[in-house]
Design a protein around this motif. Structure first.
Motif, mmCIF file in Angstrom:
data_model
loop_
_atom_site.group_PDB
_atom_site.id
_atom_site.type_symbol
_atom_site.label_atom_id
_atom_site.label_comp_id
_atom_site.label_asym_id
_atom_site.label_seq_id
_atom_site.Cartn_x
_atom_site.Cartn_y
_atom_site.Cartn_z
ATOM 1 N N PRO A 261 25.417 140.059 78.082
ATOM 2 C CA PRO A 261 25.754 139.091 77.032
ATOM 3 C C PRO A 261 26.686 139.709 75.989
ATOM 4 O O PRO A 261 26.258 140.425 75.092
ATOM 5 N N LEU A 262 27.981 139.447 76.134
ATOM 6 C CA LEU A 262 28.989 140.006 75.224
ATOM 7 C C LEU A 262 29.916 138.888 74.765
ATOM 8 O O LEU A 262 30.127 137.889 75.467
ATOM 9 N N ALA A 263 30.505 139.066 73.573
ATOM 10 C CA ALA A 263 31.386 138.048 73.005
ATOM 11 C C ALA A 263 32.773 138.126 73.626
ATOM 12 O O ALA A 263 33.321 139.219 73.808
ATOM 13 N N ASP A 264 33.344 136.939 73.943
ATOM 14 C CA ASP A 264 34.692 136.920 74.485
ATOM 15 C C ASP A 264 35.723 136.919 73.358
ATOM 16 O O ASP A 264 35.374 137.025 72.167
ATOM 17 N N ASN A 265 37.010 136.803 73.712
ATOM 18 C CA ASN A 265 38.061 136.894 72.709
ATOM 19 C C ASN A 265 38.171 135.653 71.823
ATOM 20 O O ASN A 265 39.034 135.584 70.963
ATOM 21 N N LYS A 266 37.267 134.694 72.018
ATOM 22 C CA LYS A 266 37.187 133.543 71.120
ATOM 23 C C LYS A 266 35.886 133.538 70.328
ATOM 24 O O LYS A 266 35.574 132.579 69.623
ATOM 25 N N GLY A 267 35.098 134.621 70.506
ATOM 26 C CA GLY A 267 33.861 134.758 69.745
ATOM 27 C C GLY A 267 32.646 134.149 70.398
ATOM 28 O O GLY A 267 31.542 134.184 69.831
ATOM 29 N N ILE A 296 46.458 144.661 85.311
ATOM 30 C CA ILE A 296 46.288 143.283 84.875
ATOM 31 C C ILE A 296 47.145 142.345 85.727
ATOM 32 O O ILE A 296 46.710 141.248 86.102
ATOM 33 N N MET A 297 48.345 142.765 86.069
ATOM 34 C CA MET A 297 49.193 141.951 86.934
ATOM 35 C C MET A 297 48.549 141.740 88.299
ATOM 36 O O MET A 297 48.565 140.637 88.854
ATOM 37 N N ALA A 298 47.962 142.809 88.849
ATOM 38 C CA ALA A 298 47.306 142.706 90.152
ATOM 39 C C ALA A 298 46.104 141.764 90.081
ATOM 40 O O ALA A 298 45.867 140.953 90.992
ATOM 41 N N LEU A 299 45.342 141.848 89.009
ATOM 42 C CA LEU A 299 44.181 140.966 88.845
ATOM 43 C C LEU A 299 44.624 139.516 88.665
ATOM 44 O O LEU A 299 43.958 138.592 89.152
ATOM 45 N N ARG A 300 45.751 139.310 87.972
ATOM 46 C CA ARG A 300 46.242 137.942 87.780
ATOM 47 C C ARG A 300 46.621 137.312 89.125
ATOM 48 O O ARG A 300 46.368 136.122 89.372
ATOM 49 N N GLU A 301 47.222 138.102 90.014
ATOM 50 C CA GLU A 301 47.561 137.594 91.340
ATOM 51 C C GLU A 301 46.303 137.200 92.108
ATOM 52 O O GLU A 301 46.271 136.149 92.777
ATOM 53 N N LEU A 302 45.277 138.041 92.040
ATOM 54 C CA LEU A 302 44.009 137.721 92.712
ATOM 55 C C LEU A 302 43.390 136.457 92.129
ATOM 56 O O LEU A 302 42.884 135.598 92.855
ATOM 57 N N LYS A 326 42.132 141.938 71.508
ATOM 58 C CA LYS A 326 42.314 140.487 71.366
ATOM 59 C C LYS A 326 43.756 140.084 71.615
ATOM 60 O O LYS A 326 44.015 139.053 72.255
ATOM 61 N N THR A 327 44.703 140.878 71.124
ATOM 62 C CA THR A 327 46.109 140.535 71.343
ATOM 63 C C THR A 327 46.488 140.649 72.817
ATOM 64 O O THR A 327 47.297 139.874 73.327
ATOM 65 N N GLN A 328 45.899 141.610 73.506
ATOM 66 C CA GLN A 328 46.225 141.825 74.916
ATOM 67 C C GLN A 328 45.607 140.771 75.826
ATOM 68 O O GLN A 328 46.092 140.552 76.944
ATOM 69 N N THR A 329 44.550 140.143 75.389
ATOM 70 C CA THR A 329 43.819 139.213 76.265
ATOM 71 C C THR A 329 43.996 137.752 75.880
ATOM 72 O O THR A 329 43.438 136.875 76.541
ATOM 73 N N ALA A 330 44.766 137.484 74.842
ATOM 74 C CA ALA A 330 44.890 136.115 74.343
ATOM 75 C C ALA A 330 45.375 135.151 75.415
ATOM 76 O O ALA A 330 44.971 133.978 75.440
ATOM 77 N N ALA A 331 46.246 135.613 76.302
ATOM 78 C CA ALA A 331 46.827 134.720 77.312
ATOM 79 C C ALA A 331 46.177 134.849 78.686
ATOM 80 O O ALA A 331 46.620 134.211 79.645
ATOM 81 N N TRP A 334 41.047 134.444 82.555
ATOM 82 C CA TRP A 334 39.663 134.721 82.922
ATOM 83 C C TRP A 334 38.827 135.114 81.702
ATOM 84 O O TRP A 334 39.331 135.185 80.574
ATOM 85 N N ILE A 335 37.557 135.407 81.941
ATOM 86 C CA ILE A 335 36.639 135.787 80.863
ATOM 87 C C ILE A 335 36.884 137.238 80.490
ATOM 88 O O ILE A 335 36.774 138.135 81.317
ATOM 89 N N SER A 336 37.232 137.452 79.235
ATOM 90 C CA SER A 336 37.432 138.808 78.736
ATOM 91 C C SER A 336 36.496 139.026 77.558
ATOM 92 O O SER A 336 36.559 138.300 76.566
ATOM 93 N N VAL A 337 35.601 140.009 77.697
ATOM 94 C CA VAL A 337 34.621 140.289 76.653
ATOM 95 C C VAL A 337 34.824 141.700 76.125
ATOM 96 O O VAL A 337 35.462 142.538 76.763
#
Length: 385
Positions: A261-267, A296-302, A326-331, A334-337
């Motif tokens: 249970p962790l907070a994502d980039n939107k809280g 990150i590019m490889a994960l985006r393709e998957l 937060k700046t790196q994951t804004a776009a 997927w779920i980023s915590v």
């Protein structure tokens, strides 16, 4: 004559016994006149099934009723030299060894789990020896010995959890690992202690959940269930939530080993267990590390390739700079915590062997592949979709 009649009667009775059996046989060399004991490692403690005085050839053969409901555990013992054995059904186990090194130098065939149990036993012996050496070191004073032993046990727990328990939680060797311990200065320390260490509860829950599924209603499954629930109760009390002590059996499955249970980039607090029904790529990542953009590019393709078929990515950032994360994951889709503890995170310490690394979780919320098993992330994910 009477003895012959009794022997014949005994043989007749034995021949009429159609109860499924296991057999453990082999030879213990250099052990002439030694008493070899065959024991069942029952939940209530060791129970002697049979024993014999070895001849010069060291050959032996023991039989016992086949286990019902779940794997069962036995051991061969001469004095304090022990060989641990697991059986699943009507198996024939063959053991060969020499005394007095039978506990470390034996070979065993007939059940693949027995080899893993041997590995665990040897690792336990090594931990025991190192811990005892620290305890007796005259140059260590105050809390230094206890701190050193604690770190050894933490390292052992992490390795065993990932390489044995999480790899195959339904196995006999995963169960065996949960109940290992070491003796230091006449004190016995359980390596996994779900009553007193919250992180130790997850491995117990993992095995309890798997054994509930594969060995329902067995005595050992019920015992795992009880231990997991007692651990949940204890942790509830420690968190000051003692009012809620009635824990339904299903809570063990709901609070599985991989709930982070962790907070994502939107809280918003996100739970891995909320993703049951999806195939999840659990990824530990540091966005400030070299190589992060390419990964990150490889994960985006998957993600783009498999998301519509049921793939979700749950990415745990261990960066020190939360704003940078937060700046790196804004776009990212997927779920980023974020875990503010970074590499000191309890989730990381009990799960990940290094960063970056990934785990594949199936639709039943079970870890099915870890970093050492994943060879081709694309094809490995596709197997479970």
């Amino acid at each position: 004559m009477r003895g012959a009649v009794m022997t014949a009667a005994a043989l007749l009775i034995a021949s009429c016994d159609n109860t499924p059996k296991i057999q453990v046989s082999g030879a213990i060399g250099q052990a002439a006149d030694s008493l070899l004991i065959f024991e069942n490692m029952a939940l209530a403690g060791p129970t002697i099934i049979d024993s014999l005085r070895l001849d010069a050839d060291g050959e032996f053969a023991f039989k016992a009723p086949a286990p019902e409901g779940s794997p069962e555990f036995y051991r061969l013992r001469i004095g304090n030299q022990i060989i641990n054995i697991a059986v699943d059904s009507t198996e024939n186990i063959t053991v060969k060894a020499n005394y007095p090194t039978m506990a470390t130098g034996y070979s065993i065939e007939g059940n693949d789990d027995c080899q893993k149990i041997k590995e665990l036993a040897l690792r336990q012996m090594d931990l025991q020896a190192r811990a005892q050496a620290v305890a007796k070191d005259p140059q260590l004073t105050g809390d230094a010995p206890a701190d050193s032993i604690y770190r050894m046990m933490e390292s052992y727990r992490k390795e065993v959890t990932m390489n044995y328990i999480y790899q195959e939680p339904k196995s006999a060797y995963a169960y065996f690992a949960l109940f290992q311990g070491i003796a230091v200065n006449q004190a016995y320390l359980m390596i996994f202690d779900p009553q007193n260490r919250q992180g130790d509860l997850r491995p117990f829950q993992a095995v309890a959940t798997s054994w509930d599924q594969f060995y329902p209603n067995s005595v050992r499954s019920q015992n795992l269930h009880n231990i997991a629930m007692e651990g949940l109760k204890t942790q509830s009390i420690l968190r000051g939530q003692g009012a809620s002590l009635e824990i339904d059996a299903s809570k063990v499955s709901e609070a599985t080993l991989i709930d982070l249970p962790l907070a994502d980039n939107k809280g918003t607090v996100r739970h891995l267990t909320d993703l049951t029904g999806k195939v999840v790529l659990l990824d530990f990542h540091v966005f400030s590390a070299d190589g992060s953009p390419a990964r990150i590019m490889a994960l985006r393709e998957l993600y783009n390739k498999y998301h519509d078929r049921g793939l979700e990515i749950y990415q745990v950032s261990l960066d020190e700079d939360e704003h940078f994360w937060k700046t790196q994951t804004a776009a990212l889709p997927w779920i980023s915590v974020y875990d503010e503890s970074g590499a000191r995170s309890s989730a990381y310490l009990t799960a990940a062997p290094g960063v970056p690394c990934s785990f594949i979780i199936n639709r039943q919320n079970e870890i099915v592949m870890g970093p050492t098993q994943i060879k081709d992330l694309d094809s490995d994910i596709a197997r479970y979709l």
